[in-house]
Design an enzyme around this catalytic site. Structure first.
Site, PDB file in Angstrom:
ATOM      1  CG  HIS A  80      -3.568   5.461  -2.164  1.00  0.00           C
ATOM      2  ND1 HIS A  80      -4.352   6.424  -2.764  1.00  0.00           N
ATOM      3  CD2 HIS A  80      -3.692   4.338  -2.923  1.00  0.00           C
ATOM      4  CE1 HIS A  80      -4.924   5.901  -3.847  1.00  0.00           C
ATOM      5  NE2 HIS A  80      -4.538   4.646  -3.960  1.00  0.00           N
ATOM      6  CB  CYS A 117      -7.582   7.661  -2.429  1.00  0.00           C
ATOM      7  SG  CYS A 117      -6.770   8.147  -0.890  1.00  0.00           S
TER       8      CYS A 117
END
Length: 1380
Positions: A496, A181
C-alpha cells in the site's frame, strides 16, 4: 399500543399512563463519519412512542454533535435509507422493532461532517435535554472521548499522532478505486506542489480542440479544483483514470509510483505539445523546467587525461539502498548520493581504449551532476531480485534523509586531481533533446558528439557544446527542503502507498492516505526511514512486510522562485467559471442524492395478460411523498400495460413472492403517500408489490390483513383429471365447515359431499374431516394448496389412503416428465433407422428396405400397440398431460387406467409384461432369422457398442464422480415389487410415515437377500433366480410418447421419447418399460443421466428409484451390456512412471465380486490386445490402486475383489508393465518409487522401484545404497511432495525438501509412508552442486520452467507477471480483435 383518532381522523398513539409498561426500542448507532469512531457504537434504549425528531436530538446529545448536521440511516445493508429528522412519527411506526436490536448508521449530511457541539451548546451531563428526555435511559456504551481527543490511532506498521476531521485539516482525500493508492499518493503530491498546481490553473482548456473526457491536463485541473474547493471528505479519481484510457480492470492493477510519475509526465508533455495554444515558457515546458536535471556520463583515461563524455537528462535520481553483493546498506541519502557519483576504475580485462593514446589504458568511469532541477526527486531503490532464492524482494534497511539537503558537494565532483587529468569547465553544457528514464539518453541530435572522444583543450570541440537554456545554479544556493515522502507499506509481492506531505502554507505535515487526511509530526516522518535503530545490516526476505519511504521530493530554497498556492480570489477567469460549473454539478449531485435517500425501492410483480399470464418482475422506485395513485401509474408504465389493460383496471397490492400470498389491498388510500404505506424508506422490504389487473366487467376483491390464500384444485374422479387452481381467501380461525361453504360458493360444488385434502408439503396429503377444527389447527399458513372432490361416489366410504382420490393425488404428486434420447443405431445391424419420430423419413442405406420386417418393423408394431393401449386407458379424455400448469409444479391432467377398466393394476402390468416378453421373443426370432445372433446371449457385446461415459467425455473428471452420489438418497427398496393390493395408511401421518408404510407393505413377507456389498455397489440384477422380471408384480404409472426436439438436436436419426413416469419406480422397472422403444432387452442397454453441463453419468443402481430425478431431466440411452448383480464398471489406466504423462487411459472393463486379480488380468488381456495393441504376458504386468494420479497398493494375483480389495462404482485402477518378474509377494511388503538427484549434473535420474520387507528407514537407506553405490553414511533422502510424479525444479530441490528426517520408521511424521507408491528422492551428501555462470543458470531456469509447465506443476520461482503501465493519449488501447 392503543391507537385513538386525532382531529385529522388519523390514528395516533394514546398516552400510556404507566411509562414503565411501555415497550422500549434498542437503537445501536455506528458513527461512520470519522475514522476514530467507526468501530464504536452508541446504544440508546428509548420508549417505543419516541418520535424520530426526538431520536435525532438524543443521538446528537450522545455523540456531542450539533443536531441537524448529520443524517441517520438504516444499517446492516449496503443500500442505506435515511430517516427524516423532522418527522413526528413514532419509532414503531417508522419501522423500529421493540425488543430487538435496531441498527443505524450516523452519516455525513450533504457530504459535510457533523459539527462538534461546543461547551456552550451543552455537553454530556449538562441540562441540555428537557425533562422528558432526562427520564430516558441512554446507554450503556459511552465513548472514551470526544472526536479529536488526544488518544492515538496506531497500526502495526504506522501510527498517527491524531486523526482529525476534514474541517480541521482543510484537505480532501481521494477515493481508492481498488488498488490505486499509488496514483492517489502522486496526485496529492502534485496538488501540494504550488508551482505545478498554479501552472496547471494558468493553462486554459479549449473544448473545440479536444474532447474533455480524454484530456489529461483538463481532468487534472478539475481534480485539483475539487481538492481545493470541495466540501466532501473524499472525491473520486475515475474521471482522471478515464482520461488515461484506462478501463475498470486497471483499478485492480498495482503499479510502481515512480513508474507512474514518469509515464504521467511524459503523457502531459505530449498532450501540451499537441495543442495549438500559446503557452508561457514555463507552462509550455513545465515538466522539464520543474523536474529535469542534467548529468555528465564520462570515461577519463588515467594516463593522458583524455575524456569521452555525453550529457544526459534525468527526472529523478535512483539511489541504491544496498550495493550489489554487500551485506550492509547505506545509512543515509547523503551516503547513497556519494556512491552514485563515485567513479569506478576500468582496469585489467575491462580497460578502456583511449583515442589519444591509441591503446587500452586504465580509466575512470563515472557520473557528474551538472544541473539540479527546481524540484528534486529521489527514488530509493527498495525493490530488488535475489538470485539465491530467485525471488523478488524488498529491502527494508534503514536509510535516513534530512529535512534540508545540501546538494552543493555533489555537483561537478572531481574524483582525482592530477596534472594528466583535464575536466570540462562548462558545467552547463548539454545536448539537445531530453530523456525521461534513468538509463542513458539515446535521443540526441547528430551534433551532440555522443560517445565520441572530445578533447577538452580543443577549441573546435568546445564550440560544438551548446549553451544552456537556464543559467547555472550557484553551488552556494543548492539547499533543498523536503516536502513529500511517498511511503510503501508491504512487500515485493504487493502493498500500500500513501504520502506524507508538508504544506507550504503553514509548514504542517499531513498524511494523505487515500480518503483519510490527518496531521502528523516529525516523529512520524522519522518512522519511515525503515529498518530498526542501530541495525543497518537488516536483511528482509522476499515476503517480509514493512513500512518505509520510497520516493522523496525536495524543493529548492529560493525566495525568488518559491511560489505560494493561488487563492480562489486570484484564480484566472476560466478557472472561476470551472469552479462555478463544478459547484452547480455538486449541488445537482447533492439534490439527486437527497432524492435517492427518499426513494422507496421495492420489487414489483405483475401477471402480464399479453404474456400468457406469466409472472413478470421489475423494480419500482418511487419517492416516499408520491401517492399510491401516482405509484400505480408508474408501475403501469413500468410493466408496459398501456394499450393492454386500462389504468383503472389496475391496482397495487401488498404481496409475498415467497409464499405467493396477497397480504392486503389498499382500498380508499389512493392519496396516501407511499412512504407511509410502505413503512418508510428502507434498504429492503419484507414484502413486495403486485400490480393486479382485472377485466372491465370484474370487480377487485378486497384483501384484508390476517387472511390466508388458498389455491383450490377440483378433482374429477370420473375423468381422472385435476383442474387448474381457483384462488380463494379465508381466515385461520374459520372452521372446516365454514371453509367448505366458502369453497362451495367459489366452485359451485356441494358442501355436503365435499372432501377437502390439504397438501402441506411434498407427498403429505391430509384429509380435513373434523368439522369444528380450525384452519390454523390443520396447519394452514399464508399460502396453501388444497384438492376438493364432491360426488356421490362410493369412494367416500373407503378409508382415505385406500380411496381412488388418494391414489390419484398420490400419482399426481409423484409423476415427473423426462426427455429420453434413444440410440440411433439398431443393435446387430449396420444401418440407420429410416423412420424418424413424427413420421419424417430419412435416406436409408442400401438394402434396408429388404429388412423392414426385422427388428425395426416389430418395434413400430409394438409402439402402435402401446399407443392403442394408452388410448383405451384414457377413456376419451381429451386433456393432454404433457403441459404443466403455471400455477403448480405438477401437471394438472394425468391419464391412467380408469377404475372401471382397472379393478387392480396387476391386469395392466400383466398386459405390459406379456407384451414385453412377446416383443423380446419376436426380436430374437427376427434376429436369428436374419443370420445374426446378437440376442442369443444376453451378455454378448454389440459390435457397435457405444463407449462408456469416461470415453464419451474423454475427461477423467467424470470418472471421479461416483454414481452413488448422483442417485437418489432414499432407500433402494423395491416400490415396484409391491403387491397390487390396497395400502393401509392411518389418517394424519406425515410424508415420512407414508413412505415407510409403503416400504413395509412392499416388503411384507419377503426375505432380504442382498448383502452389504450389493447395497454399496448398487449393481443389482433385474431378474430373480428364476429369470423372472422383478418389476412385473407391481405397476407404477408409465406413459411415453414420441417427441420432436425443438433445438434440432434430434436430427440425423436421433429418436426422442417424452416419458411421464411415477418417480417411485425402480430403475429396473423403468428400463423394462423402455424396452419397446429401445428395441432390445433391458440387459442390453445402459441409462445415462444428462446434467446441465451436458456431462453424462451412468445410472447403475437397478433397485434405486427415480426419486432424485425431477421434471424435464434428460436421459440418454446407449447400447451395451448393463451391469449384473455384483459387477462393477472399471476404467484401466497405464502407469508410465518415467513418461512426461504418467497416466494413460487404456480400456473400460467390468470386474465382478468374488473374482481374483489373476482372473481379472486374464479377462483384460484380450481387450488390451484388440483395443490397445498391447500383447502382454500375465506375469509381465500388475494391477494397482489408483487415487487421482497417484499409484497406490499393488494388487497380488490371489487377492479377491470385495474380500481383499474394496471396489466401488466407476472404479479406476492402474496397469503397470513390469521389466522383470514380480517382486511383490505379500501384503507386508512395501513398494517405494525412488529417484536420484545428482547436484553435480543438476538433473534427476529415472524412477526405480524399491521393495522393502518392513517400514524401516535403515532398510530403505540400505536398498538405496545398494542400487546407487552411495556409501550409507553419505546417503540423504527426502519424501516427494504433491501428486505423482512429485515433480520439482532442480533449482529448488536442494532447499525445498525436508532432507534426512530424524525418524527410524517410514510410517510416522513427517514421512507417513504407509502404502505402496510413495516417491522418495535421494542424493550423495558429499556431492557438490555444479558451478554455473549467470547465463547457464538462466538457461537452466528456462528449461526447468518449460519442463514443469508441461507436466502441470507450478514454477515457484517464475516472476510475477505484471500488466505494463500505460497512459493512452488517444483515449484507450487498440484491442486486438482476436483477443477476448
Amino acid at each position: 399500543m392503543e391507537m385513538v383518532p386525532s382531529e385529522e381522523n388519523q390514528l395516533v398513539p394514546k398516552e400510556i399512563e404507566n411509562a414503565s409498561e411501555e415497550p422500549r426500542v434498542l437503537c445501536i448507532v455506528q458513527d461512520t463519519t470519522n475514522a476514530k469512531t467507526v468501530n464504536e457504537r452508541l446504544t440508546l434504549n428509548l420508549p417505543a412512542s419516541t418520535t424520530l425528531s426526538k431520536l435525532f436530538e438524543d443521538v446528537a446529545h450522545k455523540a456531542s454533535y450539533v443536531n441537524g448536521t448529520f443524517d441517520l440511516a438504516w444499517g446492516k445493508t449496503g443500500d442505506l435509507g435515511s430517516l427524516d429528522p423532522s418527522s413526528e412519527t413514532s419509532l414503531t411506526e417508522a419501522g423500529f422493532e421493540p425488543g430487538k436490536r435496531n441498527f443505524l448508521q450516523l452519516t455525513d449530511k450533504d457530504g459535510e461532517q457533523p459539527r462538534i457541539a461546543s461547551d456552550e451548546s451543552g455537553t454530556a451531563g449538562s441540562s441540555g435535554l428537557d425533562d422528558s428526555s432526562q427520564e430516558r435511559f441512554i446507554g450503556p456504551l459511552p465513548r472514551d472521548g470526544t472526536v479529536g481527543c488526544s488518544s492515538d490511532y496506531s497500526s502495526p506498521s504506522y501510527s498517527y499522532s491524531s486523526i482529525l476531521n476534514k474541517s480541521d485539516t482543510g484537505y480532501v482525500g481521494l477515493v481508492n478505486q481498488a488498488m490505486t493508492c499509488y496514483l492517489n499518493s502522486l496526485l496529492q503530491t502534485l496538488f501540494m506542489t504550488p508551482e505545478f498546481r498554479n501552472a496547471l490553473y494558468n493553462w486554459e482548456f479549449e473544448e473545440s480542440e479536444e474532447d474533455p473526457v480524454t484530456s489529461i491536463p483538463y481532468q487534472l485541473q478539475r481534480l485539483f479544483l475539487l481538492l481545493q474547493t470541495s466540501k466532501k471528505r473524499a472525491i473520486e479519481t475515475t474521471d482522471v483514470t478515464r482520461s488515461f484510457g484506462w478501463d475498470s480492470s486497471e483499478a485492480w492493477q498495482q503499479h510502481d509510483v515512480q513508474e507512474l510519475c514518469r509515464v504521467m509526465f511524459d503523457a502531459l508533455e505530449q498532450k501540451w505539445k499537441q495543442t495549438e495554444q500559446q503557452f508561457s515558457p514555463l507552462t509550455a515546458d513545465l515538466i522539464n523546467q520543474l523536474y529535469q536535471g542534467k548529468l555528465k556520463d564520462y570515461v577519463r583515461c588515467l594516463e593522458c587525461g583524455y575524456e569521452s563524455w555525453r550529457i544526459d537528462t534525468y527526472l529523478d535520481i535512483p539511489l541504491v539502498i544496498r550495493p550489489f553483493g554487500a551485506n550492509q546498506a547505506y545509512g543515509s541519502v547523503e551516503e547513497a548520493l556519494q556512491a552514485f557519483v563515485q567513479p569506478e576504475t576500468l582496469d585489467g580485462a575491462n580497460q578502456y581504449f583511449c583515442e589519444r593514446c591509441k591503446k587500452k589504458c586504465d580509466a575512470r568511469k563515472g557520473l557528474r551532476f551538472l544541473h539540479f532541477p527546481y524540484l528534486l526527486t529521489l527514488q530509493l531503490k527498495r525493490f530488488d531480485f535475489d538470485y539465491t532464492t530467485m525471488h523478488r524482494i524488498k529491502l527494508n534497511d534503514r536509510m535516513s534523509f534530512p529535512e534540508e539537503l545540501d546538494m552543493g558537494p555533489f555537483i561537478d565532483v572531481e574524483d582525482e586531481k592530477s596534472p594528466q587529468t583535464e575536466s570540462c569547465t562548462d558545467s552547463g553544457a548539454e545536448n539537445e533533446g531530453s530523456c525521461h528514464s534513468d538509463q542513458m539518453s539515446n535521443d540526441f541530435s547528430a551534433d551532440d558528439g555522443v560517445d565520441e572522444g572530445i578533447c577538452l583543450d580543443s577549441a573546435s570541440s568546445t564550440e560544438r557544446v551548446l549553451k544552456p537554456k537556464v543559467p547555472s545554479l550557484n553551488t552556494s544556493s543548492l539547499t533543498f527542503e523536503l516536502f513529500s515522502v511517498m511511503v510503501h507499506s508491504g512487500s515485493a509481492a504487493g502493498g500500500h502507498y500513501y504520502a506524507c506531505i508538508k504544506s507550504f502554507s503553514d509548514g504542517q505535515w499531513y498524511s494523505f492516505n487515500d480518503q483519510h487526511v490527518s496531521k502528523i509530526t516529525q516523529e512520524d516522518i522519522r518512522k519511515t526511514y525503515g529498518g530498526s535503530s542501530g541495525s543497518r545490516g537488516y536483511y528482509s526476505s522476499a515476503f517480509a512486510s514493512s513500512t518505509n519511504a520510497y520516493m522523496l521530493i525536495y524543493r529548492l530554497k529560493d525566495p525568488s522562485r518559491n511560489a505560494k498556492y493561488l487563492d480562489c480570489d486570484d484564480f484566472p477567469e476560466h478557472i472561476k467559471h470551472l469552479v462555478q460549473r463544478e459547484k452547480e454539478s455538486e449541488e445537482q449531485e447533492k439534490r439527486q442524492r437527497e432524492i435517492e435517500r427518499n426513494t422507496c425501492k421495492i420489487k414489483l410483480f405483475c401477471m402480464h395478460p399479453m404474456k400468457m399470464m406469466a409472472m413478470m418482475e421489475n423494480k419500482l422506485e418511487v419517492h416516499k411523498d408520491k401517492t399510491l395513485r401516482e405509484a400505480t401509474e408508474m408501475a403501469y408504465k413500468l410493466m408496459e400495460l398501456d394499450g393492454v389493460v386500462p389504468l383503472d383496471c389496475c391496482r397495487l397490492v401488498k404481496y409475498d413472492e415467497f409464499h405467493e400470498y396477497l397480504e392486503r389491498s389498499y382500498e380508499g388510500e389512493d392519496d396516501t403517500p407511499m412512504g407511509l404505506l410502505l413503512g418508510g424508506v428502507k434498504s429492503s422490504y419484507m414484502f413486495d408489490l403486485l400490480l393486479e389487473t382485472r377485466r372491465a366487467e370484474q370487480v377487485f376483491q378486497p384483501y384484508k390483513p390476517g387472511e390466508v390464500m388458498v389455491k383450490v384444485h377440483v378433482v374429477d374422479l370420473k375423468t381422472d383429471t385435476i383442474a387448474p387452481p381457483v384462488s380463494i381467501r379465508a381466515y385461520l380461525n374459520q372452521s372446516i365447515t365454514e371453509f367448505k361453504q366458502l369453497i362451495a360458493q367459489a366452485t359451485e360444488l356441494s358442501a355436503e359431499t365435499m372432501r377437502v385434502v390439504l397438501e402441506r408439503c411434498y407427498n403429505d396429503l391430509r384429509l380435513l374431516y373434523v368439522p369444528n377444527k380450525t384452519l390454523k389447527a390443520e396447519g394452514f399458513f399464508r399460502s396453501n394448496k388444497v384438492f376438493v372432490e364432491s360426488s356421490e361416489s362410493p369412494d367416500h366410504q373407503v378409508t382415505f389412503t385406500d380411496s381412488l382420490l388418494w391414489k390419484l393425488l398420490d400419482r399426481h404428486g409423484n409423476t415427473i416428465r423426462l426427455f429420453v434420447s434413444l440410440p440411433v443405431q439398431s443393435p446387430g445391424t449396420n444401418r440407420t433407422i429410416c423412420q424418424k419420430v413424427g413420421g419424417e423419413t430419412e435416406e436409408c442405406s442400401e438394402g434396408s428396405k429388404a429388412n423392414r420386417n426385422s427388428v425395426e418393423a416389430i418395434l413400430e408394431e409394438s409402439t402402435e400397440k402401446l399407443k392403442n393401449l394408452s388410448l383405451q386407458q384414457q377413456q376419451g379424455s381429451s386433456t393432454s398431460d404433457s403441459q404443466k400448469s403455471s400455477d403448480t409444479s405438477d401437471f394438472e391432467h394425468i391419464e391412467s387406467p380408469s377404475p372401471s377398466q382397472e379393478p387392480d393394476s396387476s391386469s395392466v402390468s400383466a398386459v405390459v409384461a406379456v407384451d414385453n416378453r412377446e416383443l423380446e421373443n419376436r426380436i430374437r426370432a427376427a434376429s436369428g432369422g436374419s443370420g445374426e445372433g446378437a440376442y442369443s446371449d444376453p451378455e454378448t457385446q454389440f459390435p457397435g457398442e457405444e463407449r462408456s461415459d469416461s470415453e464419451v467425455n474423454n475427461d477423467r473428471s467424470t470418472s471421479s464422480v461416483d454414481s452413488d452420489i448422483l442417485s437418489s438418497s432414499h432407500s433402494s427398496d423395491t416400490l415396484c415389487n409391491a403387491d397390487s393390493g390396497p395400502i393401509q395408511l392411518a389418517n394424519g401421518l406425515d410424508s415420512h410415515s407414508i413412505t415407510s408404510s409403503r416400504r413395509s407393505k412392499a416388503n411384507e413377507g419377503k426375505k432380504e437377500t442382498w448383502d452389504t456389498a450389493e447395497e454399496d455397489s448398487g449393481t443389482d440384477s433385474e431378474y430373480d433366480e428364476n429369470g423372472k422380471s422383478k418389476a412385473e408384480s407391481y405397476y407404477l404409472y408409465f406413459r411415453a410418447e414420441p417427441y420432436a426436439q425443438e433445438d434440432g438436436s434430434g436430427e440425423g436419426g436421433q429418436k426422442c421419447v417424452l416419458v411421464h413416469v411415477d418417480k417411485r419406480i425402480t430403475l429396473s422397472a423403468f428400463k423394462q418399460n423402455l424396452e419397446p422403444f429401445v428395441g432390445v432387452t433391458s440387459t442390453q442397454f445402459k441409462v445415462f443421466r444428462v446434467y446441465a453441463n451436458n456431462q453424462e453419468f451412468e445410472s447403475v443402481r437397478l433397485n434405486e428409484t427415480l426419486s432424485s430425478f425431477s421434471d424435464d431431466n434428460k436421459i440418454t440411452i446407449r447400447l451395451g451390456r448393463a451391469l449384473k448383480k455384483g459387477e462393477y464398471r472399471v476404467k484401466v489406466y497405464q502407469l508410465l512412471v518415467n513418461d512426461a504423462e504418467p497416466c494413460k487411459f487404456l480400456v473400460d472393463t467390468v470386474f465382478a465380486k468374488g473374482m481374483t486379480v489373476k482372473q481379472s488380468k486374464e479377462e483384460l488381456m484380450p481387450q488390451l490386445k484388440d483395443q490397445c495393441k498391447l500383447d502382454l504376458n500375465i506375469d509381465k504386468f500388475r494391477l494397482r490402486k489408483k487415487t487421482w494420479k497417484n499409484p497406490g497398493t499393488v494388487f497380488l494375483d490371489y487377492h479377491v475383489y470385495e474380500e481383499d480389495i474394496n471396489i466401488s462404482s466407476n472404479w479406476e485402477v492402474f496397469l503397470e508393465v513390469l521389466d522383470g518378474p514380480e517382486k511383490m509377494k505379500s501384503m507386508s511388503q512395501l513398494a517405494v518409487l525412488t529417484r536420484r538427484w545428482t547436484p553435480a549434473q543438476m538433473k534427476l535420474e529415472p524412477f526405480q522401484e524399491v521393495v522393502l520387507e518392513s517400514s524401516s528407514v535403515e532398510e530403505l537407506k540400505e536398498k538405496l545404497s545398494e542400487i546407487s553405490g552411495i556409501p550409507l553414511e553419505n546417503l540423504d533422502f527426502a519424501k516427494g511432495r504433491g501428486t505423482f510424479p512429485c515433480d520439482i525444479s532442480v533449482l529448488e530441490i536442494h532447499q525445498d525438501l525436508d532432507w534426512n528426517p530424524k525418524v527410524s520408521t517410514l510410517n510416522v511424521w513427517p514421512l507417513y509412508i504407509c502404502d505402496d507408491g510413495a516417491v522418495v528422492f535421494y542424493r550423495d551428501s558429499t556431492e557438490e552442486p555444479m558451478e554455473q555462470s549467470e547465463d547457464e543458470r538462466n538457461e537452466l531456469m528456462k528449461k526447468e520452467s518449460s519442463r514443469l509447465l508441461k507436466t502441470g506443476h507450478r514454477v515457484s520461482y517464475s516472476p510475477r507477471k505484471e500488466k505494463a503501465l500505460k497512459i493512452y493519449l488517444d483515449g484507450g488501447p487498440v484491442k486486438d480483435p482476436g483477443q477476448d
